[in-house]
Design a protein around this motif. Structure first.
Motif, PDB file in Angstrom:
ATOM      1  N   SER A 115       0.827  -1.204   0.000  1.00  0.00           N
ATOM      2  CA  SER A 115       0.000   0.000   0.000  1.00  0.00           C
ATOM      3  C   SER A 115       0.861   1.254   0.000  1.00  0.00           C
ATOM      4  CB  SER A 115      -0.922   0.009   1.225  1.00  0.00           C
ATOM      5  OG  SER A 115      -1.758  -1.124   1.234  1.00  0.00           O
ATOM      6  N   ALA A 116       2.105   1.113   0.469  1.00  0.00           N
ATOM      7  CA  ALA A 116       3.037   2.241   0.522  1.00  0.00           C
ATOM      8  C   ALA A 116       4.459   1.708   0.432  1.00  0.00           C
ATOM      9  CB  ALA A 116       2.837   3.051   1.801  1.00  0.00           C
ATOM     10  N   VAL A 117       5.363   2.579   0.028  1.00  0.00           N
ATOM     11  CA  VAL A 117       6.778   2.222  -0.111  1.00  0.00           C
ATOM     12  C   VAL A 117       7.599   3.200   0.722  1.00  0.00           C
ATOM     13  CG1 VAL A 117       8.710   1.953  -1.705  1.00  0.00           C
ATOM     14  CG2 VAL A 117       6.393   1.308  -2.427  1.00  0.00           C
ATOM     15  N   PHE A 118       8.402   2.665   1.633  1.00  0.00           N
ATOM     16  CA  PHE A 118       9.221   3.494   2.510  1.00  0.00           C
ATOM     17  C   PHE A 118      10.629   3.637   1.949  1.00  0.00           C
ATOM     18  CE2 PHE A 118      12.189   3.565   6.273  1.00  0.00           C
ATOM     19  CZ  PHE A 118      11.983   4.911   6.583  1.00  0.00           C
ATOM     20  N   LEU A 119      11.120   4.871   1.896  1.00  0.00           N
ATOM     21  CA  LEU A 119      12.486   5.150   1.461  1.00  0.00           C
ATOM     22  C   LEU A 119      13.367   5.369   2.697  1.00  0.00           C
ATOM     23  CD1 LEU A 119      11.882   7.736  -1.427  1.00  0.00           C
ATOM     24  CD2 LEU A 119      12.456   5.310  -1.654  1.00  0.00           C
ATOM     25  N   ASN A 161       5.327   2.892 -11.412  1.00  0.00           N
ATOM     26  CA  ASN A 161       3.913   2.520 -11.340  1.00  0.00           C
ATOM     27  C   ASN A 161       3.025   3.680 -10.925  1.00  0.00           C
ATOM     28  OD1 ASN A 161       4.214  -0.090 -12.217  1.00  0.00           O
ATOM     29  ND2 ASN A 161       4.362  -0.972 -10.155  1.00  0.00           N
ATOM     30  N   HIS A 162       3.491   4.459  -9.958  1.00  0.00           N
ATOM     31  CA  HIS A 162       2.683   5.584  -9.455  1.00  0.00           C
ATOM     32  C   HIS A 162       3.451   6.897  -9.454  1.00  0.00           C
ATOM     33  CE1 HIS A 162      -0.509   2.831  -8.222  1.00  0.00           C
ATOM     34  NE2 HIS A 162       0.394   2.078  -7.615  1.00  0.00           N
ATOM     35  N   GLN A 163       4.608   6.930 -10.090  1.00  0.00           N
ATOM     36  CA  GLN A 163       5.409   8.153 -10.167  1.00  0.00           C
ATOM     37  C   GLN A 163       5.705   8.742  -8.779  1.00  0.00           C
ATOM     38  OE1 GLN A 163       6.747   9.239 -13.199  1.00  0.00           O
ATOM     39  NE2 GLN A 163       5.918   7.222 -13.723  1.00  0.00           N
ATOM     40  N   GLY A 164       5.880   7.830  -7.805  1.00  0.00           N
ATOM     41  CA  GLY A 164       6.261   8.264  -6.470  1.00  0.00           C
ATOM     42  C   GLY A 164       5.121   8.580  -5.538  1.00  0.00           C
ATOM     43  N   HIS A 165       3.883   8.532  -6.004  1.00  0.00           N
ATOM     44  CA  HIS A 165       2.745   8.854  -5.147  1.00  0.00           C
ATOM     45  C   HIS A 165       2.622   7.895  -3.959  1.00  0.00           C
ATOM     46  CE1 HIS A 165       0.718  12.177  -7.181  1.00  0.00           C
ATOM     47  NE2 HIS A 165       1.000  11.598  -8.342  1.00  0.00           N
ATOM     48  N   ASP A 166       3.140   6.690  -4.094  1.00  0.00           N
ATOM     49  CA  ASP A 166       3.027   5.710  -3.014  1.00  0.00           C
ATOM     50  C   ASP A 166       4.284   5.671  -2.145  1.00  0.00           C
ATOM     51  OD1 ASP A 166       4.585   4.736  -5.069  1.00  0.00           O
ATOM     52  OD2 ASP A 166       3.852   2.680  -4.932  1.00  0.00           O
ATOM     53  N   HIS A 167       5.247   6.543  -2.371  1.00  0.00           N
ATOM     54  CA  HIS A 167       6.496   6.554  -1.618  1.00  0.00           C
ATOM     55  C   HIS A 167       6.446   7.574  -0.477  1.00  0.00           C
ATOM     56  CE1 HIS A 167       7.965   4.166  -4.925  1.00  0.00           C
ATOM     57  NE2 HIS A 167       9.212   4.181  -4.484  1.00  0.00           N
ATOM     58  N   LEU A 430      -0.389   6.042   5.453  1.00  0.00           N
ATOM     59  CA  LEU A 430      -1.137   5.076   4.654  1.00  0.00           C
ATOM     60  C   LEU A 430      -2.459   5.670   4.167  1.00  0.00           C
ATOM     61  CD1 LEU A 430      -0.465   1.871   6.780  1.00  0.00           C
ATOM     62  CD2 LEU A 430       0.227   2.213   4.397  1.00  0.00           C
ATOM     63  N   GLN A 431      -3.143   6.402   5.030  1.00  0.00           N
ATOM     64  CA  GLN A 431      -4.405   7.020   4.639  1.00  0.00           C
ATOM     65  C   GLN A 431      -4.185   8.085   3.566  1.00  0.00           C
ATOM     66  OE1 GLN A 431      -7.580   6.187   5.473  1.00  0.00           O
ATOM     67  NE2 GLN A 431      -6.612   4.416   6.464  1.00  0.00           N
ATOM     68  N   ARG A 432      -3.126   8.881   3.737  1.00  0.00           N
ATOM     69  CA  ARG A 432      -2.849   9.932   2.761  1.00  0.00           C
ATOM     70  C   ARG A 432      -2.504   9.333   1.405  1.00  0.00           C
ATOM     71  NH1 ARG A 432       0.907  15.083   3.879  1.00  0.00           N
ATOM     72  NH2 ARG A 432      -1.076  15.716   4.786  1.00  0.00           N
ATOM     73  N   ILE A 433      -1.659   8.307   1.392  1.00  0.00           N
ATOM     74  CA  ILE A 433      -1.268   7.682   0.127  1.00  0.00           C
ATOM     75  C   ILE A 433      -2.463   7.006  -0.529  1.00  0.00           C
ATOM     76  CG2 ILE A 433       0.084   5.767  -0.832  1.00  0.00           C
ATOM     77  CD1 ILE A 433       2.350   6.586   1.045  1.00  0.00           C
ATOM     78  N   LYS A 434      -3.302   6.385   0.258  1.00  0.00           N
ATOM     79  CA  LYS A 434      -4.504   5.749  -0.301  1.00  0.00           C
ATOM     80  C   LYS A 434      -5.356   6.781  -1.030  1.00  0.00           C
ATOM     81  CE  LYS A 434      -8.655   3.171   1.051  1.00  0.00           C
ATOM     82  NZ  LYS A 434      -9.412   2.584   2.203  1.00  0.00           N
ATOM     83  N   LEU A 437      -3.623   7.770  -4.332  1.00  0.00           N
ATOM     84  CA  LEU A 437      -3.651   6.741  -5.372  1.00  0.00           C
ATOM     85  C   LEU A 437      -5.034   6.601  -5.997  1.00  0.00           C
ATOM     86  CD1 LEU A 437      -1.372   3.940  -3.879  1.00  0.00           C
ATOM     87  CD2 LEU A 437      -0.805   5.747  -5.512  1.00  0.00           C
ATOM     88  N   GLN A 438      -6.068   6.964  -5.250  1.00  0.00           N
ATOM     89  CA  GLN A 438      -7.411   6.910  -5.816  1.00  0.00           C
ATOM     90  C   GLN A 438      -7.609   7.976  -6.877  1.00  0.00           C
ATOM     91  OE1 GLN A 438      -9.833   7.280  -2.285  1.00  0.00           O
ATOM     92  NE2 GLN A 438      -9.808   5.069  -1.867  1.00  0.00           N
ATOM     93  N   GLN A 439      -6.737   8.995  -6.865  1.00  0.00           N
ATOM     94  CA  GLN A 439      -6.844  10.082  -7.842  1.00  0.00           C
ATOM     95  C   GLN A 439      -5.862   9.935  -9.006  1.00  0.00           C
ATOM     96  OE1 GLN A 439      -6.498  13.905  -5.803  1.00  0.00           O
ATOM     97  NE2 GLN A 439      -7.213  12.979  -3.913  1.00  0.00           N
ATOM     98  N   VAL A 440      -4.907   9.003  -8.854  1.00  0.00           N
ATOM     99  CA  VAL A 440      -3.833   8.886  -9.837  1.00  0.00           C
ATOM    100  C   VAL A 440      -3.968   7.562 -10.576  1.00  0.00           C
ATOM    101  CG1 VAL A 440      -1.344   8.841 -10.210  1.00  0.00           C
ATOM    102  CG2 VAL A 440      -2.320  10.298  -8.419  1.00  0.00           C
TER     103      VAL A 440
END
Length: 443
Positions: A115-119, A161-167, A430-434, A437-440
């Motif tokens: 659901s999210a990717v941590f850097l 995949n998401h251009q960084g939106h999930d990072h 997680l909530q913010r990324i969700k 991603l619903q918009q992207v």
């Protein structure tokens, strides 16, 4: 060099920070409980994290931060007997957060199900070479090496995949330190990391955010309190609850010594005048206590300010170089009711950890302009609050304590059931990324 190496060895990061996540098929992980919560940790080269720690003594204009690397970024213990108190430097939050991420129960080795990717990039530590080091004239380059790696190496589709939106990543400095314009002809303070279009889509967990960029979210400064189990946490809560509050208000900080009007100067003058006054409220033996923390003398010595905070009803939290202060969270840990002088000091910052609609329950707000230019006395405002309301406010502060502390890594199962600052930050991310991603659309 021997000292540096011994400190890094003390971190035990070489064995614990295996940057690939744990196997998502471990039997103790409940797939149902982790639904929508899976996080993948990007496998970054060590030049983006561990290698940066070897330069801990290379920035004399900043500080030698080698001593604060111990205990996975918590720093050295305040004394040998303690198990909860450390000389924590807030700029080590990147290490602290990284270590805690390795204990997160819903890690996955498969980025496709995450659901999210941590850097695990130590952005604040890496920024030191641009702020204080040899690369000060190249601050517009901060982050470009990381971006090239994410886009072109080590499974570039993870970023694509998401251009960084999930990072997301942690940046252990105020956002202003990463906000220099890319096109600035003569470099001024800060790097340009948050101004790079390449990183507009990521979520940056930061000590202090600006008011407009959506990708920034402020999370609490680390304090020195990191309990490892429920018993030690409850022991501290009992001490806070039973502490005798013999001082009306306390200010721990520096500044305010210049002749120009500002809120810190007003506070210092009011404290000095109250000390010389023969009028002391019956409820208190002291109206105001000023703890001079000039030149950073309090930063790694919590005993200097925690005892006075435990003995005070109110902790004054004026803005300084930037609106926010670590002292806000030190005071809350001490059960001391915060007094704010502008909304940017907390209300518009820590919206996940300090709910905006409850500020009147646990804090006092006095506009700084009223104090500096209109003659409003802080003492009069605080003395005008009924005692029963003060007690209710303190109970509200006590309820907040778990939300702003970072418990120790490897803490007991019982304490892990209580959400701390890390847990709330991950949940909010997680909530913010969700939502993003619903918009992207998926690329």
């Amino acid at each position: 060099m021997k000292t540096i190496l011994s400190l890094i060895a003390a971190l035990s990061l070489s064995s614990l920070l295996v940057f690939g996540p744990v196997n998502s098929q471990q039997p103790d992980i409940d797939p149902v409980e982790c639904s929508g919560r899976w996080i993948h940790i990007r496998n970054l080269p060590t030049r983006f994290n561990l290698d940066l720690l070897t330069n801990c003594s290379d920035f004399p204009l900043f500080d030698d931060f080698c001593p604060y690397l111990a205990n996975h970024g918590l720093g050295q213990k305040t004394h040998n007997q303690t198990r909860s108190w450390y000389r924590t430097d807030p700029f080590m939050l990147e290490l602290i957060f990284h270590r805690r991420m390795l204990e997160y129960p819903c890690l996955t080795a498969d980025p496709a199900v995450a659901s999210a990717v941590f850097l695990p990039y130590y952005a604040g530590i890496d920024s030191l070479r641009y702020l204080y080091g040899s690369d000060v004239n190249s601050s517009f380059e901060h982050g470009l090496d990381l971006f090239q790696f994410l886009k072109h190496y080590d499974s570039p589709q993870i970023w694509g995949n998401h251009q960084g939106h999930d990072h997301f990543l942690v940046m252990a400095r105020p956002a202003w330190d990463f906000s220099q314009s890319v096109s600035c002809d003569q470099p001024i303070w800060g790097t340009s990391f948050l101004e790079l279009p390449e990183f507009y889509n990521i979520t940056a967990l930061i000590l202090e955010s600006r008011t407009w960029p959506w990708q920034e979210q402020a999370i609490p400064y680390p304090t020195s309190f990191h309990p490892p189990n429920t018993a030690l946490f409850e022991a501290w809560m009992t001490r806070v609850r039973q502490s005798r509050r013999s001082t009306l208000m306390v200010f721990a900080g520096g500044g305010g010594s210049s002749s120009s009007p500002n809120i810190r100067r007003s506070i210092r003058l009011e404290c000095e005048n109250s000390a010389n006054s023969s009028e002391i409220n019956d409820e208190y033996s002291k109206s105001c206590e000023f703890i001079d923390c000039s030149n950073g003398v309090c930063e790694h010595d919590p005993i200097r300010f925690m005892r006075p905070m435990l003995q005070s009803d109110f902790c004054l939290q004026p803005p300084g170089d930037t609106p926010t202060r670590r002292s806000t969270f030190d005071g809350i840990i001490a059960g001391c009711i915060p007094v704010f002088f502008e909304d940017q000091s907390a209300k518009t910052q820590y919206t996940w950890h300090l709910p905006e609609d409850k500020y009147n329950d646990f804090s006092v707000y006095i506009p700084k302009e009223d104090v500096v230019f209109k003659g409003v006395k802080i003492l009069d405002v605080l003395l005008g609050i009924p005692r029963d309301k003060v007690r209710r406010m303190r109970e509200s502060v006590l309820e907040i304590i778990p939300r702003v502390m970072y418990r120790k890594h490897g803490s007991s199962p019982g304490l892990k059931t209580m959400k701390d600052a890390f847990d709330i930050a991950v949940e909010g991310t997680l909530q913010r990324i969700k939502g993003r991603l619903q918009q992207v659309p998926l690329h």
